[in-house]
Write a protein that holds these residues in place. Structure first.
Motif, PDB file in Angstrom:
ATOM      1  N   GLU A  28      -5.102  53.026   8.907  1.00  0.00           N
ATOM      2  CA  GLU A  28      -4.542  54.393   9.674  1.00  0.00           C
ATOM      3  C   GLU A  28      -5.510  55.611   9.172  1.00  0.00           C
ATOM      4  N   ARG A  31      -8.341  56.221  11.168  1.00  0.00           N
ATOM      5  CA  ARG A  31      -7.880  56.544  12.458  1.00  0.00           C
ATOM      6  C   ARG A  31      -7.684  55.304  13.543  1.00  0.00           C
ATOM      7  N   ARG A  33      -5.436  53.169  15.306  1.00  0.00           N
ATOM      8  CA  ARG A  33      -3.867  53.098  15.763  1.00  0.00           C
ATOM      9  C   ARG A  33      -3.774  52.557  16.896  1.00  0.00           C
ATOM     10  N   GLY A  34      -2.519  52.545  17.414  1.00  0.00           N
ATOM     11  CA  GLY A  34      -1.986  52.044  18.657  1.00  0.00           C
ATOM     12  C   GLY A  34      -2.115  50.367  18.750  1.00  0.00           C
ATOM     13  N   LEU A  37      -3.968  48.811  15.699  1.00  0.00           N
ATOM     14  CA  LEU A  37      -3.330  48.541  14.438  1.00  0.00           C
ATOM     15  C   LEU A  37      -2.169  47.687  14.524  1.00  0.00           C
ATOM     16  N   GLU A  38      -1.427  47.635  15.756  1.00  0.00           N
ATOM     17  CA  GLU A  38      -0.301  46.739  15.731  1.00  0.00           C
ATOM     18  C   GLU A  38      -0.880  45.107  15.879  1.00  0.00           C
TER      19      GLU A  38
END
Length: 70
Positions: A28, A31, A33-34, A37-38
């Motif tokens: 994180e 940067r 993300r989205g 990251l999931e």
């Protein structure tokens, strides 16, 4: 004559000690993300392992773990 220095850092086990949540916080902070990251969160969600025997034929019980990098 100048002195010579040597340094050896054994990183073989370093990645076995990384807490999963620390890995996610680092991603994180970079940067990530989205969906990316999931994906990583899903990869480590409910991680289970079992220790295989070297001598006996009995495996350890299956257990969850929250450390280590795949």
């Amino acid at each position: 004559m100048r002195p010579t220095y040597a340094c050896f850092i054994d990183l073989r086990k370093a990645f076995d000690r990384v807490p999963h949540e620390a890995l996610f916080r680092k991603l994180e902070s970079l940067r990530i993300r989205g969906r990316c990251l999931e994906f990583y969160r899903g990869l480590y969600h409910s991680s289970l392992t079992q220790i295989s025997p070297l001598i006996s034929e009995t495996f350890s019980p299956i257990f969850s773990f929250c450390r280590g990098v795949r």
